[in-house]
Design a protein around this motif. Sequence first.
Motif, PDB file in Angstrom:
ATOM      1  N   PHE A   1      47.923  37.903  48.073  1.00 55.81           N
ATOM      2  CA  PHE A   1      48.347  36.665  48.621  1.00 55.81           C
ATOM      3  C   PHE A   1      49.558  36.089  47.978  1.00 55.81           C
ATOM      4  N   ALA A   2      49.566  35.811  46.831  1.00 56.66           N
ATOM      5  CA  ALA A   2      50.755  35.327  46.068  1.00 56.66           C
ATOM      6  C   ALA A   2      52.150  36.229  46.436  1.00 56.66           C
ATOM      7  N   ILE A   3      51.886  37.575  46.349  1.00 59.25           N
ATOM      8  CA  ILE A   3      52.994  38.400  46.656  1.00 59.25           C
ATOM      9  C   ILE A   3      53.503  38.138  47.991  1.00 59.25           C
ATOM     10  N   ASP A   4      52.837  38.335  49.178  1.00 60.27           N
ATOM     11  CA  ASP A   4      52.800  38.025  50.473  1.00 60.27           C
ATOM     12  C   ASP A   4      53.710  36.540  50.436  1.00 60.27           C
ATOM     13  N   PHE A   5      53.080  35.546  50.139  1.00 60.97           N
ATOM     14  CA  PHE A   5      53.573  34.154  50.017  1.00 60.97           C
ATOM     15  C   PHE A   5      55.126  34.108  49.634  1.00 60.97           C
TER      16      PHE A   5
END
Length: 76
Positions: free
Chosen positions: A60-64
């Motif tokens: 999620f953090a990578i995508d964000f």
Amino acid sequence: MNNHQEIEKAKALLKENGYQVYNLWHIDDVKSKFECTDDEAHGVLINALQNDATMEQIWFAIDFHAEEEGLKEIDN
């Protein structure tokens, strides 16, 4: 070469090969909170870092952050 220099050399090699080495966890992180052996602390780290919820949060953090930086997602 002392232990610290060997660790820094190993981290440099990993970084040169595309690995993120800025946020590494150590058994002492676990042992600072719990009474346990080195092996038990290592097991806790493995389980915590391979936990499905942890992995989902990392993706999620990578995508964000990639979207925040305007990176284009690859269509599969």
